[in-house]
Design a protein around this motif. Structure first.
Motif, short mmCIF file in Angstrom:
data_model
loop_
_atom_site.label_atom_id
_atom_site.label_comp_id
_atom_site.label_asym_id
_atom_site.label_seq_id
_atom_site.Cartn_x
_atom_site.Cartn_y
_atom_site.Cartn_z
N LYS A 125 0.86 -1.19 0.00
CA LYS A 125 0.00 0.00 0.00
C LYS A 125 0.89 1.24 0.00
O LYS A 125 2.02 1.20 0.50
CB LYS A 125 -0.91 0.02 1.24
CG LYS A 125 -1.74 -1.25 1.42
CD LYS A 125 -2.72 -1.46 0.30
CE LYS A 125 -3.59 -2.67 0.55
NZ LYS A 125 -4.42 -3.01 -0.60
N THR A 126 0.38 2.35 -0.53
CA THR A 126 1.21 3.56 -0.59
C THR A 126 0.98 4.50 0.59
O THR A 126 1.81 5.36 0.85
CB THR A 126 0.97 4.33 -1.90
OG1 THR A 126 -0.42 4.64 -2.00
CG2 THR A 126 1.41 3.50 -3.10
N TYR A 127 -0.14 4.32 1.29
CA TYR A 127 -0.35 5.15 2.48
C TYR A 127 -1.28 4.44 3.46
O TYR A 127 -1.99 3.50 3.13
CB TYR A 127 -0.87 6.54 2.12
CG TYR A 127 -2.27 6.61 1.54
CD1 TYR A 127 -3.36 6.91 2.36
CD2 TYR A 127 -2.50 6.41 0.19
CE1 TYR A 127 -4.65 6.99 1.83
CE2 TYR A 127 -3.77 6.50 -0.36
CZ TYR A 127 -4.84 6.79 0.48
OH TYR A 127 -6.11 6.87 -0.05
N ILE A 128 -1.22 4.96 4.69
CA ILE A 128 -2.03 4.45 5.79
C ILE A 128 -2.81 5.64 6.34
O ILE A 128 -2.29 6.74 6.40
CB ILE A 128 -1.10 3.78 6.83
CG1 ILE A 128 -1.86 3.03 7.90
CG2 ILE A 128 -0.11 4.75 7.41
CD1 ILE A 128 -0.97 2.13 8.76
N TRP A 129 -4.08 5.42 6.69
CA TRP A 129 -4.90 6.54 7.15
C TRP A 129 -5.78 6.11 8.32
O TRP A 129 -5.94 4.93 8.60
CB TRP A 129 -5.74 7.12 6.02
CG TRP A 129 -6.86 6.24 5.56
CD1 TRP A 129 -6.79 5.21 4.66
CD2 TRP A 129 -8.23 6.31 5.98
NE1 TRP A 129 -8.03 4.64 4.50
CE2 TRP A 129 -8.92 5.29 5.30
CE3 TRP A 129 -8.92 7.12 6.88
CZ2 TRP A 129 -10.29 5.07 5.49
CZ3 TRP A 129 -10.27 6.90 7.06
CH2 TRP A 129 -10.95 5.89 6.37
N LEU A 130 -6.37 7.11 8.98
CA LEU A 130 -7.24 6.87 10.13
C LEU A 130 -8.05 8.12 10.43
O LEU A 130 -7.78 9.20 9.91
CB LEU A 130 -6.40 6.48 11.36
CG LEU A 130 -5.27 7.44 11.74
CD1 LEU A 130 -5.74 8.55 12.65
CD2 LEU A 130 -4.14 6.68 12.38
N MET A 167 -9.24 13.36 10.03
CA MET A 167 -8.71 12.27 9.21
C MET A 167 -7.24 12.58 8.94
O MET A 167 -6.90 13.69 8.55
CB MET A 167 -9.52 12.12 7.93
CG MET A 167 -10.97 11.71 8.23
SD MET A 167 -12.06 11.76 6.82
CE MET A 167 -11.40 10.43 5.83
N MET A 168 -6.39 11.59 9.20
CA MET A 168 -4.95 11.77 9.07
C MET A 168 -4.39 10.65 8.21
O MET A 168 -4.93 9.54 8.20
CB MET A 168 -4.29 11.74 10.45
CG MET A 168 -4.82 12.78 11.42
SD MET A 168 -4.03 12.68 13.05
CE MET A 168 -2.55 13.62 12.71
N LYS A 169 -3.31 10.96 7.50
CA LYS A 169 -2.66 9.90 6.73
C LYS A 169 -1.15 10.05 6.77
O LYS A 169 -0.62 11.12 7.01
CB LYS A 169 -3.16 9.85 5.30
CG LYS A 169 -2.69 10.92 4.37
CD LYS A 169 -3.25 10.68 2.97
CE LYS A 169 -2.95 11.82 2.04
NZ LYS A 169 -3.52 11.59 0.71
N LYS A 170 -0.52 8.92 6.52
CA LYS A 170 0.94 8.86 6.43
C LYS A 170 1.26 8.21 5.09
O LYS A 170 0.84 7.06 4.84
CB LYS A 170 1.51 8.03 7.58
CG LYS A 170 3.01 7.79 7.48
CD LYS A 170 3.48 6.89 8.63
CE LYS A 170 4.95 6.55 8.53
NZ LYS A 170 5.83 7.67 8.79
N VAL A 171 1.94 8.93 4.24
CA VAL A 171 2.37 8.40 2.96
C VAL A 171 3.67 7.63 3.21
O VAL A 171 4.59 8.15 3.85
CB VAL A 171 2.56 9.51 1.92
CG1 VAL A 171 3.09 8.96 0.61
CG2 VAL A 171 1.25 10.26 1.70
#
Length: 175
Positions: A125-130, A167-171
């Motif tokens: 996957k290219t990013y993780i989010w929550l 909502m936050m994400k980490k690439v």
């Protein structure tokens, strides 16, 4: 302190997932919500039927954090159509990371998060989010420390109360 182990949960772990889910959700949010709203949420969202269905979704994974013989936290990850929003095949959602209050500050949440990162990378996957409640400052700081950036907001209906989640994400990069 006993050795921490993180184990993928199965349908056989239903009662354990239910128990740690109810306990940690209550510890985290009871002080900010009415008793009636808490009771309703816990009854509806941690029922045996609902939890069994969640454990049976192929695109969702639960992990239990064990300290010796004691479950002290858990995590739920979603990909594909199991994601609560985005449904982006390039992403993985952390729907829940919860640790019992008495174990905060002992790196259990960090180790659960690192497991999520490991899975995100292994599934390419290219990013993780929550999504995280805007009033949960400790959680927001935890995610910011781990490289997450806000990208949107959504409303989380809790009883009659409308609460805002950030909502936050980490690439992911090659590091």
């Amino acid at each position: 302190m006993d050795q921490l182990t993180i184990v993928k949960a199965s349908a056989n772990d239903l009662a354990t997932v239910q128990q740690i889910g109810r306990e940690t959700f209550f510890e985290t949010f009871a002080a900010f919500n009415t008793d009636a709203d808490m009771d309703k949420y816990l009854t509806e969202n941690f029922s045996e039927v609902k939890m069994a269905l969640e454990l049976d979704i192929p695109e969702s994974q639960f992990f239990l954090a064990w300290l010796g013989d004691n479950v002290v936290g858990y995590m739920k990850l979603n990909t594909g159509h199991a994601q609560t929003e985005l449904h982006d095949p390039a992403s993985l959602e952390i729907e829940r990371i919860y640790v019992k209050n008495e174990y905060h500050g002992k790196r259990i949440g960090q180790l659960l998060f690192e497991k999520a990162l490991e899975i995100t990378r292994s599934e390419q996957k290219t990013y993780i989010w929550l999504g995280v409640w805007e009033e949960n400052v400790k959680a927001i700081q935890f995610y910011e420390k781990n490289g997450f950036k806000p990208f949107d907001k959504h409303i989380f209906k809790f009883g009659a109360d409308e609460q805002t989640d950030i909502m936050m994400k980490k690439v992911l990069t090659e590091d």
